[in-house]
Design a protein around this motif. Structure first.
Motif, PDB file in Angstrom:
ATOM      1  N   VAL A  33       0.848  -1.188   0.000  1.00  0.00           N
ATOM      2  CA  VAL A  33       0.000   0.000   0.000  1.00  0.00           C
ATOM      3  C   VAL A  33       0.886   1.241   0.000  1.00  0.00           C
ATOM      4  O   VAL A  33       2.056   1.184   0.404  1.00  0.00           O
ATOM      5  CB  VAL A  33      -0.940   0.010   1.224  1.00  0.00           C
ATOM      6  N   PRO A  34       0.372   2.396  -0.473  1.00  0.00           N
ATOM      7  CA  PRO A  34       1.204   3.606  -0.531  1.00  0.00           C
ATOM      8  C   PRO A  34       1.755   4.025   0.827  1.00  0.00           C
ATOM      9  O   PRO A  34       2.889   4.484   0.927  1.00  0.00           O
ATOM     10  CB  PRO A  34       0.237   4.661  -1.099  1.00  0.00           C
ATOM     11  N   ASP A  35       0.969   3.892   1.888  1.00  0.00           N
ATOM     12  CA  ASP A  35       1.397   4.254   3.236  1.00  0.00           C
ATOM     13  C   ASP A  35       1.673   2.982   4.033  1.00  0.00           C
ATOM     14  O   ASP A  35       0.740   2.241   4.356  1.00  0.00           O
ATOM     15  CB  ASP A  35       0.306   5.072   3.925  1.00  0.00           C
ATOM     16  N   PRO A  36       2.945   2.687   4.349  1.00  0.00           N
ATOM     17  CA  PRO A  36       3.262   1.442   5.063  1.00  0.00           C
ATOM     18  C   PRO A  36       2.528   1.293   6.391  1.00  0.00           C
ATOM     19  O   PRO A  36       2.291   0.170   6.845  1.00  0.00           O
ATOM     20  CB  PRO A  36       4.776   1.538   5.281  1.00  0.00           C
ATOM     21  N   ASP A  37       2.160   2.411   7.019  1.00  0.00           N
ATOM     22  CA  ASP A  37       1.468   2.332   8.306  1.00  0.00           C
ATOM     23  C   ASP A  37       0.044   1.807   8.171  1.00  0.00           C
ATOM     24  O   ASP A  37      -0.577   1.433   9.172  1.00  0.00           O
ATOM     25  CB  ASP A  37       1.438   3.708   8.974  1.00  0.00           C
ATOM     26  N   SER A  38      -0.486   1.795   6.952  1.00  0.00           N
ATOM     27  CA  SER A  38      -1.848   1.303   6.754  1.00  0.00           C
ATOM     28  C   SER A  38      -1.872  -0.147   6.279  1.00  0.00           C
ATOM     29  O   SER A  38      -2.946  -0.699   6.025  1.00  0.00           O
ATOM     30  CB  SER A  38      -2.604   2.185   5.751  1.00  0.00           C
ATOM     31  N   ALA A  39      -0.712  -0.781   6.177  1.00  0.00           N
ATOM     32  CA  ALA A  39      -0.656  -2.180   5.736  1.00  0.00           C
ATOM     33  C   ALA A  39      -1.265  -3.094   6.793  1.00  0.00           C
ATOM     34  O   ALA A  39      -0.998  -2.942   7.980  1.00  0.00           O
ATOM     35  CB  ALA A  39       0.788  -2.581   5.464  1.00  0.00           C
ATOM     36  N   ARG A  40      -2.063  -4.041   6.342  1.00  0.00           N
ATOM     37  CA  ARG A  40      -2.641  -5.043   7.230  1.00  0.00           C
ATOM     38  C   ARG A  40      -2.638  -6.384   6.514  1.00  0.00           C
ATOM     39  O   ARG A  40      -2.711  -6.463   5.298  1.00  0.00           O
ATOM     40  CB  ARG A  40      -4.081  -4.668   7.638  1.00  0.00           C
ATOM     41  N   ILE A  41      -2.594  -7.445   7.294  1.00  0.00           N
ATOM     42  CA  ILE A  41      -2.535  -8.784   6.740  1.00  0.00           C
ATOM     43  C   ILE A  41      -3.782  -9.089   5.913  1.00  0.00           C
ATOM     44  O   ILE A  41      -4.859  -8.515   6.144  1.00  0.00           O
ATOM     45  CB  ILE A  41      -2.377  -9.808   7.886  1.00  0.00           C
ATOM     46  N   HIS A  42      -3.638  -9.968   4.940  1.00  0.00           N
ATOM     47  CA  HIS A  42      -4.774 -10.439   4.162  1.00  0.00           C
ATOM     48  C   HIS A  42      -5.846 -10.971   5.124  1.00  0.00           C
ATOM     49  O   HIS A  42      -5.517 -11.593   6.143  1.00  0.00           O
ATOM     50  CB  HIS A  42      -4.304 -11.552   3.223  1.00  0.00           C
ATOM     51  N   PRO A  43      -7.105 -10.731   4.837  1.00  0.00           N
ATOM     52  CA  PRO A  43      -8.162 -11.144   5.783  1.00  0.00           C
ATOM     53  C   PRO A  43      -8.110 -12.611   6.193  1.00  0.00           C
ATOM     54  O   PRO A  43      -8.504 -12.965   7.310  1.00  0.00           O
ATOM     55  CB  PRO A  43      -9.451 -10.837   5.015  1.00  0.00           C
ATOM     56  N   ASP A  44      -7.642 -13.472   5.303  1.00  0.00           N
ATOM     57  CA  ASP A  44      -7.577 -14.902   5.636  1.00  0.00           C
ATOM     58  C   ASP A  44      -6.327 -15.263   6.443  1.00  0.00           C
ATOM     59  O   ASP A  44      -6.220 -16.392   6.947  1.00  0.00           O
ATOM     60  CB  ASP A  44      -7.578 -15.751   4.355  1.00  0.00           C
ATOM     61  N   GLY A  45      -5.371 -14.309   6.562  1.00  0.00           N
ATOM     62  CA  GLY A  45      -4.067 -14.622   7.125  1.00  0.00           C
ATOM     63  C   GLY A  45      -4.065 -15.189   8.532  1.00  0.00           C
ATOM     64  O   GLY A  45      -3.473 -16.252   8.782  1.00  0.00           O
ATOM     65  N   PRO A  46      -4.678 -14.515   9.503  1.00  0.00           N
ATOM     66  CA  PRO A  46      -4.614 -15.027  10.878  1.00  0.00           C
ATOM     67  C   PRO A  46      -5.134 -16.449  11.017  1.00  0.00           C
ATOM     68  O   PRO A  46      -4.516 -17.283  11.697  1.00  0.00           O
ATOM     69  CB  PRO A  46      -5.478 -14.030  11.657  1.00  0.00           C
ATOM     70  N   ALA A  47      -6.243 -16.759  10.351  1.00  0.00           N
ATOM     71  CA  ALA A  47      -6.815 -18.101  10.471  1.00  0.00           C
ATOM     72  C   ALA A  47      -5.932 -19.143   9.789  1.00  0.00           C
ATOM     73  O   ALA A  47      -5.711 -20.241  10.329  1.00  0.00           O
ATOM     74  CB  ALA A  47      -8.218 -18.132   9.866  1.00  0.00           C
ATOM     75  N   VAL A  48      -5.407 -18.809   8.603  1.00  0.00           N
ATOM     76  CA  VAL A  48      -4.556 -19.757   7.881  1.00  0.00           C
ATOM     77  C   VAL A  48      -3.281 -20.031   8.665  1.00  0.00           C
ATOM     78  O   VAL A  48      -2.844 -21.183   8.811  1.00  0.00           O
ATOM     79  CB  VAL A  48      -4.230 -19.221   6.472  1.00  0.00           C
ATOM     80  N   LEU A  49      -2.663 -18.981   9.211  1.00  0.00           N
ATOM     81  CA  LEU A  49      -1.417 -19.160   9.955  1.00  0.00           C
ATOM     82  C   LEU A  49      -1.657 -19.899  11.270  1.00  0.00           C
ATOM     83  O   LEU A  49      -0.827 -20.710  11.695  1.00  0.00           O
ATOM     84  CB  LEU A  49      -0.755 -17.816  10.209  1.00  0.00           C
ATOM     85  N   ALA A  50      -2.776 -19.618  11.927  1.00  0.00           N
ATOM     86  CA  ALA A  50      -3.088 -20.333  13.166  1.00  0.00           C
ATOM     87  C   ALA A  50      -3.262 -21.825  12.889  1.00  0.00           C
ATOM     88  O   ALA A  50      -2.796 -22.669  13.655  1.00  0.00           O
ATOM     89  CB  ALA A  50      -4.345 -19.752  13.804  1.00  0.00           C
ATOM     90  N   ARG A  51      -3.887 -22.125  11.778  1.00  0.00           N
ATOM     91  CA  ARG A  51      -4.071 -23.530  11.406  1.00  0.00           C
ATOM     92  C   ARG A  51      -2.735 -24.190  11.108  1.00  0.00           C
ATOM     93  O   ARG A  51      -2.457 -25.307  11.563  1.00  0.00           O
ATOM     94  CB  ARG A  51      -4.989 -23.587  10.187  1.00  0.00           C
ATOM     95  N   LEU A  52      -1.888 -23.509  10.343  1.00  0.00           N
ATOM     96  CA  LEU A  52      -0.562 -24.054  10.037  1.00  0.00           C
ATOM     97  C   LEU A  52       0.267 -24.246  11.299  1.00  0.00           C
ATOM     98  O   LEU A  52       1.013 -25.213  11.432  1.00  0.00           O
ATOM     99  CB  LEU A  52       0.174 -23.118   9.085  1.00  0.00           C
ATOM    100  N   GLY A  53       0.149 -23.270  12.221  1.00  0.00           N
ATOM    101  CA  GLY A  53       0.928 -23.344  13.448  1.00  0.00           C
ATOM    102  C   GLY A  53       0.649 -24.590  14.266  1.00  0.00           C
ATOM    103  O   GLY A  53       1.503 -25.057  15.022  1.00  0.00           O
ATOM    104  N   GLU A  54      -0.547 -25.146  14.114  1.00  0.00           N
ATOM    105  CA  GLU A  54      -0.903 -26.383  14.818  1.00  0.00           C
ATOM    106  C   GLU A  54      -0.371 -27.625  14.112  1.00  0.00           C
ATOM    107  O   GLU A  54      -0.344 -28.716  14.691  1.00  0.00           O
ATOM    108  CB  GLU A  54      -2.432 -26.500  14.918  1.00  0.00           C
ATOM    109  N   LEU A  55       0.076 -27.460  12.854  1.00  0.00           N
ATOM    110  CA  LEU A  55       0.384 -28.624  12.031  1.00  0.00           C
ATOM    111  C   LEU A  55       1.866 -28.813  11.731  1.00  0.00           C
ATOM    112  O   LEU A  55       2.314 -29.946  11.516  1.00  0.00           O
ATOM    113  CB  LEU A  55      -0.375 -28.527  10.691  1.00  0.00           C
ATOM    114  N   VAL A  56       2.636 -27.709  11.689  1.00  0.00           N
ATOM    115  CA  VAL A  56       4.045 -27.803  11.290  1.00  0.00           C
ATOM    116  C   VAL A  56       4.958 -27.525  12.487  1.00  0.00           C
ATOM    117  O   VAL A  56       4.504 -27.134  13.564  1.00  0.00           O
ATOM    118  CB  VAL A  56       4.369 -26.817  10.141  1.00  0.00           C
TER     119      VAL A  56
END
Length: 257
Positions: A33-56
């Motif tokens: 994004v043009p302003d780095p302070d407004s960057a946020r993770i993809h909406p699916d990110g937290p759930a996908v990473l939480a799921r991976l964290g349980e598996l790997v």
């Protein structure tokens, strides 16, 4: 999604407990994004990473951002076993605890001298990350031309302050020498006795991590989510953060089966 070699992925699926999933933040988990302070993770990110964290074996975010900022912007505090290596590995966030060395003394000088140096170019942005600083040209009239005009004077100032310059997509980052994403990732793989590794990134600063995957001697796979200019360095090419989410989700699905 373009896949050139499945060998690293196969190793991750066959032995997920030995796998380290390493990820850049901006351009990989979060859209640019043009302003780095407004960057946020993809909406699916937290759930996908939480799921991976349980598996790997481990999920590690390796970023040039401050570690705590990546945790906040990524809503990552509840991802199981997550480690965030911020400032190219200078900082470490794990289980809510942040550890880091003292701030490099040369940063005081560049904080004072860099803003006047770049002020003649309308639209340049100075970003202070505490342990590094960055100049962004994305919002100027001609981002690439301004980047080239600043490259030499910024490099000169960095050298005088004992810092190095990390170029990226319309950004020049000044940071302490001797650290990069490859060094950080290599140390983490050794610490965790990894048996396989995936690293996903989108910019020039991620190339040392790609090289670390290849140099590790482990079954590994590199994933590129940015522009075509360095896509040739990756095993898999996806379409930005949404493509990263689809890939990570498919890995979690396959492990779960």
């Amino acid at each position: 999604m373009t896949v050139n070699t499945p060998d690293g992925l196969r190793a991750i699926l066959d032995d997920p407990a030995g796998a380290v999933i390493g990820l850049d933040f901006d351009g990989t988990l979060s859209p640019i994004v043009p302003d780095p302070d407004s960057a946020r993770i993809h909406p699916d990110g937290p759930a996908v990473l939480a799921r991976l964290g349980e598996l790997v074996g481990a999920v590690a975010i390796v970023t040039g951002r401050p570690a705590a900022t990546a945790v906040e912007y990524g809503s990552l505090a509840r991802v199981p076993g997550l480690v965030v290596l911020g400032h190219y590995g200078l900082e470490r966030w794990e289980a809510g605890r942040l550890t880091a060395p003292p701030v490099h003394p040369g940063l005081a000088r560049v904080r004072a001298e860099l803003p006047p140096l770049i002020s003649r170019f309308d639209g340049t942005r100075f970003e202070d990350k505490e342990r590094s600083v960055a100049v962004h040209t994305r919002q100027t009239a001609d981002p690439q031309a301004v980047l080239e005009a600043l490259r030499e004077p910024v490099a000169k100032l960095a050298a005088e302050a004992g810092l190095t310059v990390e170029p990226g997509k319309f950004v020049l980052e000044l940071r302490p020498p001797g650290v990069d994403k490859g060094v950080a990732l290599s140390a983490f793989l050794e610490e965790r006795s990894a048996r396989s590794v995936l690293f996903a990134g989108d910019d020039l600063g991620d190339l040392p991590a790609f090289a670390a995957v290849r140099a590790s001697g482990l079954p590994g796979v590199t994933v590129f989510s940015g522009s075509a200019e360095i896509a040739v360095e990756a095993d898999i090419v996806v379409d930005g953060p949404s493509g990263v989410m689809k890939l990570l989700g498919s890995i979690a699905d396959a492990i779960g089966r």
